[in-house]
Motif scaffolding. Structure first.
Motif, PDB file in Angstrom:
ATOM      1  N   PRO A   1       1.653 126.352 114.794  1.00  0.00           N
ATOM      2  CA  PRO A   1       1.556 127.319 115.904  1.00  0.00           C
ATOM      3  C   PRO A   1       2.420 126.922 117.106  1.00  0.00           C
ATOM      4  O   PRO A   1       3.048 127.781 117.736  1.00  0.00           O
ATOM      5  N   GLY A   2       2.457 125.620 117.414  1.00  0.00           N
ATOM      6  CA  GLY A   2       3.273 125.160 118.533  1.00  0.00           C
ATOM      7  C   GLY A   2       4.752 125.372 118.292  1.00  0.00           C
ATOM      8  O   GLY A   2       5.500 125.742 119.213  1.00  0.00           O
ATOM      9  N   GLU A   3       5.204 125.152 117.057  1.00  0.00           N
ATOM     10  CA  GLU A   3       6.614 125.361 116.716  1.00  0.00           C
ATOM     11  C   GLU A   3       6.971 126.839 116.803  1.00  0.00           C
ATOM     12  O   GLU A   3       8.047 127.202 117.281  1.00  0.00           O
ATOM     13  N   ARG A   4       6.060 127.698 116.375  1.00  0.00           N
ATOM     14  CA  ARG A   4       6.321 129.138 116.460  1.00  0.00           C
ATOM     15  C   ARG A   4       6.440 129.581 117.916  1.00  0.00           C
ATOM     16  O   ARG A   4       7.298 130.406 118.260  1.00  0.00           O
ATOM     17  N   ASP A   5       5.575 129.046 118.774  1.00  0.00           N
ATOM     18  CA  ASP A   5       5.642 129.404 120.191  1.00  0.00           C
ATOM     19  C   ASP A   5       7.001 129.032 120.780  1.00  0.00           C
ATOM     20  O   ASP A   5       7.597 129.804 121.542  1.00  0.00           O
ATOM     21  N   VAL A   6       7.482 127.847 120.428  1.00  0.00           N
ATOM     22  CA  VAL A   6       8.788 127.402 120.921  1.00  0.00           C
ATOM     23  C   VAL A   6       9.888 128.322 120.404  1.00  0.00           C
ATOM     24  O   VAL A   6      10.766 128.763 121.163  1.00  0.00           O
ATOM     25  N   VAL A   7       9.862 128.638 119.115  1.00  0.00           N
ATOM     26  CA  VAL A   7      10.900 129.488 118.521  1.00  0.00           C
ATOM     27  C   VAL A   7      10.937 130.851 119.197  1.00  0.00           C
ATOM     28  O   VAL A   7      12.012 131.375 119.527  1.00  0.00           O
ATOM     29  N   ARG A   8       9.769 131.453 119.418  1.00  0.00           N
ATOM     30  CA  ARG A   8       9.726 132.790 120.027  1.00  0.00           C
ATOM     31  C   ARG A   8      10.401 132.814 121.397  1.00  0.00           C
ATOM     32  O   ARG A   8      11.056 133.802 121.762  1.00  0.00           O
ATOM     33  N   LEU A   9      10.232 131.749 122.147  1.00  0.00           N
ATOM     34  CA  LEU A   9      10.840 131.694 123.474  1.00  0.00           C
ATOM     35  C   LEU A   9      12.316 131.313 123.420  1.00  0.00           C
ATOM     36  O   LEU A   9      13.142 131.858 124.169  1.00  0.00           O
ATOM     37  N   VAL A  10      12.663 130.407 122.523  1.00  0.00           N
ATOM     38  CA  VAL A  10      14.059 129.976 122.387  1.00  0.00           C
ATOM     39  C   VAL A  10      14.958 131.148 121.985  1.00  0.00           C
ATOM     40  O   VAL A  10      16.067 131.312 122.503  1.00  0.00           O
ATOM     41  N   VAL A  11      14.481 131.976 121.036  1.00  0.00           N
ATOM     42  CA  VAL A  11      15.331 133.081 120.570  1.00  0.00           C
ATOM     43  C   VAL A  11      15.469 134.181 121.625  1.00  0.00           C
ATOM     44  O   VAL A  11      16.303 135.074 121.488  1.00  0.00           O
ATOM     45  N   ARG A  12      14.655 134.116 122.683  1.00  0.00           N
ATOM     46  CA  ARG A  12      14.821 135.052 123.802  1.00  0.00           C
ATOM     47  C   ARG A  12      15.874 134.557 124.789  1.00  0.00           C
ATOM     48  O   ARG A  12      16.160 135.217 125.773  1.00  0.00           O
ATOM     49  N   GLY A  13      16.404 133.367 124.503  1.00  0.00           N
ATOM     50  CA  GLY A  13      17.454 132.828 125.359  1.00  0.00           C
ATOM     51  C   GLY A  13      16.992 131.842 126.408  1.00  0.00           C
ATOM     52  O   GLY A  13      17.762 131.424 127.269  1.00  0.00           O
ATOM     53  N   GLN A  14      15.715 131.444 126.352  1.00  0.00           N
ATOM     54  CA  GLN A  14      15.203 130.496 127.340  1.00  0.00           C
ATOM     55  C   GLN A  14      15.681 129.071 127.031  1.00  0.00           C
ATOM     56  O   GLN A  14      15.779 128.677 125.869  1.00  0.00           O
ATOM     57  N   LEU A  15      15.953 128.324 128.089  1.00  0.00           N
ATOM     58  CA  LEU A  15      16.343 126.930 127.956  1.00  0.00           C
ATOM     59  C   LEU A  15      15.116 126.074 127.650  1.00  0.00           C
ATOM     60  O   LEU A  15      13.981 126.486 127.904  1.00  0.00           O
ATOM     61  N   ASN A  16      15.370 124.862 127.134  1.00  0.00           N
ATOM     62  CA  ASN A  16      14.254 123.981 126.779  1.00  0.00           C
ATOM     63  C   ASN A  16      13.312 123.750 127.960  1.00  0.00           C
ATOM     64  O   ASN A  16      12.083 123.771 127.810  1.00  0.00           O
ATOM     65  N   LYS A  17      13.875 123.541 129.144  1.00  0.00           N
ATOM     66  CA  LYS A  17      13.021 123.263 130.300  1.00  0.00           C
ATOM     67  C   LYS A  17      12.205 124.491 130.692  1.00  0.00           C
ATOM     68  O   LYS A  17      11.066 124.375 131.170  1.00  0.00           O
ATOM     69  N   GLN A  18      12.763 125.677 130.477  1.00  0.00           N
ATOM     70  CA  GLN A  18      12.021 126.905 130.759  1.00  0.00           C
ATOM     71  C   GLN A  18      10.882 127.102 129.759  1.00  0.00           C
ATOM     72  O   GLN A  18       9.778 127.517 130.126  1.00  0.00           O
ATOM     73  N   VAL A  19      11.170 126.786 128.503  1.00  0.00           N
ATOM     74  CA  VAL A  19      10.138 126.872 127.468  1.00  0.00           C
ATOM     75  C   VAL A  19       9.022 125.885 127.771  1.00  0.00           C
ATOM     76  O   VAL A  19       7.828 126.209 127.655  1.00  0.00           O
ATOM     77  N   ALA A  20       9.398 124.675 128.162  1.00  0.00           N
ATOM     78  CA  ALA A  20       8.407 123.646 128.479  1.00  0.00           C
ATOM     79  C   ALA A  20       7.493 124.089 129.608  1.00  0.00           C
ATOM     80  O   ALA A  20       6.272 123.907 129.561  1.00  0.00           O
ATOM     81  N   ALA A  21       8.091 124.703 130.627  1.00  0.00           N
ATOM     82  CA  ALA A  21       7.292 125.167 131.763  1.00  0.00           C
ATOM     83  C   ALA A  21       6.341 126.281 131.358  1.00  0.00           C
ATOM     84  O   ALA A  21       5.167 126.294 131.769  1.00  0.00           O
ATOM     85  N   GLU A  22       6.814 127.205 130.535  1.00  0.00           N
ATOM     86  CA  GLU A  22       5.965 128.333 130.137  1.00  0.00           C
ATOM     87  C   GLU A  22       4.827 127.892 129.229  1.00  0.00           C
ATOM     88  O   GLU A  22       3.712 128.418 129.314  1.00  0.00           O
TER      89      GLU A  22
END
Length: 207
Positions: free
Chosen positions: A147-168
């Motif tokens: 589930p955690g990996e899916r959450d990261v993928v969903r945000l990454v493919v929207r164009g968010q940077l790693n630090k933005q994903v981490a914050a969200e």
């Protein structure tokens, strides 16, 4: 002897002599052939999982070929259709093609015209089956993510940077990097572009 792995052509026509003639013709080019006098007979018999197509008479006692064509998706029959008829007209043929039929042949038709249509239909079905297999494999890979990996993928493919994903997600940036790398590997994505395309393909199946 016909190769069991060869495509199967299903023929539905109430004319016994025509069924026999088509079976001989199709057997002569090493295609498996199964013939039926009615739609009901066809539906009553289990079908294989391999590629194939359906040669369907337009007018038959009971359910007509055109009516059955309209119901095939609902009945789980996804074979490409070649219509044959002794009573067709241009309007009927145009409608059949618009509705997805591969061809509309008027009896008597040339053997080669039918064989050409069968070749096109079988290739279309091969491509459909390949897409089904590819889609199933992609869904299996997606399900292998946590589930955690899916959450990261969903945000990454929207164009968010790693630090933005981490914050969200309220996790450390290193956690995002690790999950992102693992997800790429599990999905078989060589690049972010590949991953985006895969997630787009998964969209119809995600709840």
């Amino acid at each position: 002897m016909t190769d069991p792995s060869a495509p199967t052509v299903y023929v539905i026509d109430d004319d016994a002599s025509l069924r026999a003639g088509l079976a001989d013709l199709l057997d002569s080019v090493s295609l498996n052939t199964r013939v039926y006098a009615s739609v009901q007979d066809f539906l009553a018999e289990p079908r294989g999982d391999g590629s194939g197509c359906l040669i369907l008479d337009v007018r038959m006692p009971g359910q007509s070929g055109t009516d059955f064509h309209q119901q095939m998706d609902r009945l789980g029959v996804h074979l490409p259709v070649i219509f044959i008829t002794g009573h067709g007209d241009i309007a009927m043929g145009v409608k059949a093609i618009k509705d997805g039929a591969v061809d509309f042949l008027t009896k008597p038709f040339r053997d080669q015209d039918l064989l050409d249509a069968v070749q096109i239909a079988v290739e279309r079905d091969r491509q459909r089956l390949a897409q089904v297999v590819s889609s199933a494999s992609l869904q299996d890979r997606w399900r292998s993510l946590t589930p955690g990996e899916r959450d990261v993928v969903r945000l990454v493919v929207r164009g968010q940077l790693n630090k933005q994903v981490a914050a969200e997600l309220d996790v450390k940036e290193i956690t995002v990097k690790v999950r992102r790398a693992k997800s790429m590997k599990k999905m078989g994505a060589a690049s972010l572009t590949d991953l985006v395309r895969m997630i787009d393909d998964l969209a119809p199946f995600e709840g």
